[in-house]
Scaffold this motif. Structure first.
Motif, mmCIF file in Angstrom:
data_model
loop_
_atom_site.group_PDB
_atom_site.id
_atom_site.type_symbol
_atom_site.label_atom_id
_atom_site.label_comp_id
_atom_site.label_asym_id
_atom_site.label_seq_id
_atom_site.Cartn_x
_atom_site.Cartn_y
_atom_site.Cartn_z
ATOM 1 N N UNK A 165 1.078 -0.847 0.359
ATOM 2 C CA UNK A 165 -0.071 0.140 -0.442
ATOM 3 C C UNK A 165 0.647 1.517 0.421
ATOM 4 N N UNK A 166 1.884 0.930 0.980
ATOM 5 C CA UNK A 166 2.720 2.157 1.008
ATOM 6 C C UNK A 166 3.034 2.035 -0.834
ATOM 7 N N UNK A 167 4.261 1.622 -1.028
ATOM 8 C CA UNK A 167 4.835 1.615 -2.305
ATOM 9 C C UNK A 167 3.542 2.072 -3.491
ATOM 10 N N UNK A 168 2.637 1.265 -3.597
ATOM 11 C CA UNK A 168 1.689 1.220 -4.930
ATOM 12 C C UNK A 168 1.470 3.573 -4.473
ATOM 13 N N UNK A 169 1.859 3.603 -3.499
ATOM 14 C CA UNK A 169 1.369 5.683 -3.621
ATOM 15 C C UNK A 169 2.855 6.652 -4.060
ATOM 16 N N UNK A 170 3.331 5.606 -4.107
ATOM 17 C CA UNK A 170 4.982 6.507 -4.898
ATOM 18 C C UNK A 170 5.666 7.453 -3.691
ATOM 19 N N UNK A 171 5.737 6.926 -2.718
ATOM 20 C CA UNK A 171 5.948 7.607 -1.306
ATOM 21 C C UNK A 171 7.310 8.798 -1.596
ATOM 22 N N UNK A 172 7.604 9.403 -0.800
ATOM 23 C CA UNK A 172 8.583 10.434 -0.553
ATOM 24 C C UNK A 172 9.327 10.244 -0.209
ATOM 25 N N UNK A 173 10.341 10.346 0.432
ATOM 26 C CA UNK A 173 11.809 9.680 1.348
ATOM 27 C C UNK A 173 10.982 10.596 2.275
ATOM 28 N N UNK A 174 10.712 11.622 2.491
ATOM 29 C CA UNK A 174 10.500 12.541 4.480
ATOM 30 C C UNK A 174 9.359 11.735 4.968
ATOM 31 N N UNK A 183 18.690 -1.105 10.042
ATOM 32 C CA UNK A 183 19.045 -1.666 8.998
ATOM 33 C C UNK A 183 18.127 -1.857 7.631
ATOM 34 N N UNK A 184 16.299 -2.150 8.368
ATOM 35 C CA UNK A 184 15.522 -1.871 7.130
ATOM 36 C C UNK A 184 14.941 -0.455 6.873
ATOM 37 N N UNK A 185 15.158 -0.010 7.609
ATOM 38 C CA UNK A 185 15.314 2.106 7.682
ATOM 39 C C UNK A 185 15.923 2.314 6.053
ATOM 40 N N UNK A 186 17.587 1.737 6.130
ATOM 41 C CA UNK A 186 17.551 1.958 5.381
ATOM 42 C C UNK A 186 17.235 1.444 3.953
ATOM 43 N N UNK A 187 17.577 0.766 3.855
ATOM 44 C CA UNK A 187 17.157 -0.744 2.895
ATOM 45 C C UNK A 187 15.715 -0.036 2.051
ATOM 46 N N UNK A 188 14.512 0.620 2.782
ATOM 47 C CA UNK A 188 13.343 0.802 2.698
ATOM 48 C C UNK A 188 13.695 2.360 1.837
ATOM 49 N N UNK A 189 14.343 2.985 2.479
ATOM 50 C CA UNK A 189 14.722 4.672 1.572
ATOM 51 C C UNK A 189 14.884 4.262 0.565
ATOM 52 N N UNK A 247 12.948 3.467 -1.629
ATOM 53 C CA UNK A 247 11.995 4.259 -1.976
ATOM 54 C C UNK A 247 12.624 5.586 -2.750
ATOM 55 N N UNK A 248 13.391 5.785 -3.384
ATOM 56 C CA UNK A 248 13.979 6.681 -4.073
ATOM 57 C C UNK A 248 14.396 6.104 -5.726
ATOM 58 N N UNK A 249 15.181 4.183 -5.178
ATOM 59 C CA UNK A 249 14.551 3.460 -6.400
ATOM 60 C C UNK A 249 13.138 4.345 -7.602
ATOM 61 N N UNK A 250 12.704 3.692 -6.793
ATOM 62 C CA UNK A 250 11.014 4.051 -6.961
ATOM 63 C C UNK A 250 11.000 4.900 -7.757
#
Length: 374
Positions: free
Chosen positions: A304-313, A347-353, A356-359
Motif C-alpha cells: 500500500x505504501x509503495x503503490x502511493x509512490x511515496x517521497x523519502x520524507x 538497517x531495514x530503514x536504510x533498505x526502505x529508503x 523509495x528512491x529507486x521507485x
C-alpha cells in the motif's frame, strides 16, 4: 507452436465493400506473414504459445464484438479470425499484421510479470489490426508504392538488417517516420487496448507497468536505431498518456497487483525466520511464533505504501523500534527478532529508503512529469 484462431464471431452487418476490404486485409496479412516467417522462427515453448493464445483470443473476441473510440484508423467493426504466433528471440517486442496476424517474441512474454501486462500488450496489437492501421497508412500515404509496404513492415517488425539497409538507402524509412503515421497508430492502439482491457478480468494497470518498465529498460537506446524503437513514439510519453487515461477513468494505480518488480513478498528465511522482500531487495527477517503473521501484515502495508509512490520524507523511525510510512506501521521489531533492535530497525530503514528512491527514479525516468499515482 500453436497457430490458433479466434472462433467465429456472431454475424454482424458488414456491407459488401467493407467485407471486400476485410478479405483484402486477410489476404495481405497472410502474404506478409509468409515473409516474416522467412526471418523469424516459431517458438518451441509450448507454455508461452498457449498463454499468448489464450489471452490473445480473449482480447480478439472483444475486438470482434465491441465498438470503441478510435483516434486514428478505421472505426468500423472489422471482425477477423485472429492468429497468434510466438517467435524465437529475446527482443521485448510484438507486432500486428493486417487481417489479425499477430506475432510475439519470446523475450516479451518473459519480460511480462503478470497476465495483466501480457493482456495489455496483446490488446494493443489487436487494436492495430482491428483499426486497420496498415490499410489506413496505404490510404493516407499514396506516395508509398504499394510494393514497398511489405519492405517497410519487414524492417520495422522483423528487424531484418538486410531490409533496414535497403530502407536507409532508399530513404523509405525516414519518409515513413516523417509522415507521423506510426506515432498516431501507437497512440490509437494504446487507447484502443485500454478500452478492450476495461471489458475483461485483467487489470488495465498492467498496460502502464509494462510501459514504465520498458521505458526504464530502453532509456539508453541510441536514437539512430532502425528498429521498432525508432518507429514507435518514446515509451515514456506513451506511459504518461496512459497514466492520464487511467486517472481520468478513476482507476486506482496499484502497481503491486500486476508486477513483481513493485511488489513485496514473504519467503522462508534462515534458522526458522520469515523474510520480507520488495522486488529483489531483502528488507527484514521476522522471528518468533508470530513471524509469519507479522511478515504478512508488513507485506500488505508495504504494498500500500509503495503503490502511493511515496517521497523519502514520508518514511520515519518511531521509538527506535518502528518504521512508519505515511502514518501506517510498516515494520515493528519484536524481542523475538533477537538483540540489537535499534540496529535492525536502522538497517531495514536504510533498505526502505533505497527502495523509495529507486521507485521514484524508475518511474520518473518512465514519465514526462511527476504525477505518478492516483
Amino acid at each position: 507452436t500453436i497457430w490458433a484462431q479466434t472462433p467465429d464471431v456472431s454475424p454482424i452487418q458488414v456491407d459488401q465493400k467493407h467485407q471486400r476490404e476485410i478479405d483484402n486485409d486477410v489476404k495481405m496479412g497472410k502474404e506478409y506473414s509468409e515473409q516474416v516467417l522467412k526471418e523469424l522462427k516459431p517458438s518451441d515453448n509450448k507454455e508461452y504459445s498457449e498463454r499468448v493464445s489464450r489471452i490473445g483470443h480473449e482480447m480478439a473476441a472483444i475486438a470482434n464484438r465491441s465498438t470503441v473510440k478510435v483516434t486514428w484508423g478505421d472505426a468500423r467493426l472489422s471482425p477477423y479470425k485472429y492468429e497468434f504466433t510466438v517467435v524465437k528471440g529475446e527482443d521485448v517486442n510484438a507486432f500486428s499484421l493486417p487481417g489479425g496476424f499477430i506475432f510475439v517474441y519470446e523475450g516479451l512474454v518473459k519480460f511480462c510479470e503478470s497476465d495483466d501486462e501480457l493482456a495489455g500488450v496483446l490488446a494493443h496489437e489487436v487494436s492495430h489490426a482491428s483499426f486497420r492501421h496498415i490499410a489506413t497508412l496505404r490510404r493516407e500515404q499514396s506516395k508509398f508504392d504499394i510494393v514497398n509496404i511489405p519492405l517497410i513492415l519487414a524492417a520495422i517488425f522483423s528487424k531484418s538488417p538486410e531490409a533496414s539497409n535497403i530502407l536507409v538507402g532508399t530513404d523509405l524509412l525516414n519518409r515513413a517516420i516523417g509522415s507521423g503515421w506510426s506515432v498516431r497508430a501507437e497512440e490509437a492502439a494504446d487507447f484502443g487496448g485500454l478500452q478492450y482491457m476495461l471489458q475483461t478480468k485483467y487489470n488495465p494497470v498492467g498496460m502502464l507497468t509494462f510501459m514504465e518498465r520498458l521505458a526504464f529498460k530502453d532509456r539508453g537506446l541510441p536514437n539512430a536505431n532502425y528498429s521498432i524503437f525508432q518507429t514507435h513514439p518514446p515509451t515514456s510519453e506513451r506511459a504518461s498518456a496512459l497514466l492520464d487515461r487511467l486517472q481520468e477513468k478513476q482507476i486506482a494505480i496499484h502497481r503491486s497487483q500486476v508486477t513483481t518488480s513493485f511488489k513485496s513478498r514473504v519467503v522462508p528465511g534462515e534458522e526458522g525466520t520469515v523474510e520480507l522482500w520488495f522486488g529483489k531487495t531483502k528488507v527484514y527477517a521476522f522471528a518468533g511464533s508470530d513471524a509469519l503473521e507479522r511478515a504478512d501484515a508488513a507485506s500488505t502495508a508495504m504494498d500500500s505504501f509503495f503503490d502511493s509512490v511515496p517521497a523519502l520524507y514520508e518514511l520515519t523511525i518511531v521509538d527506535k523500534t518502528k518504521i512508519v510510512g505515511q502514518d501506517r506501521l510498516l515494520i515493528e521489531v519484536s524481542p523475538d527478532d533477537g538483540t540489537n533492535a535499534a540496529q535492525k530497525v536502522e538497517l531495514a530503514f536504510t533498505q526502505l529508503k533505497k527502495l523509495v528512491f529507486d521507485l521514484n527514479y524508475r518511474l520518473w525516468q518512465s514519465h514526462d512529469r511527476a504525477t505518478l499515482s492516483s
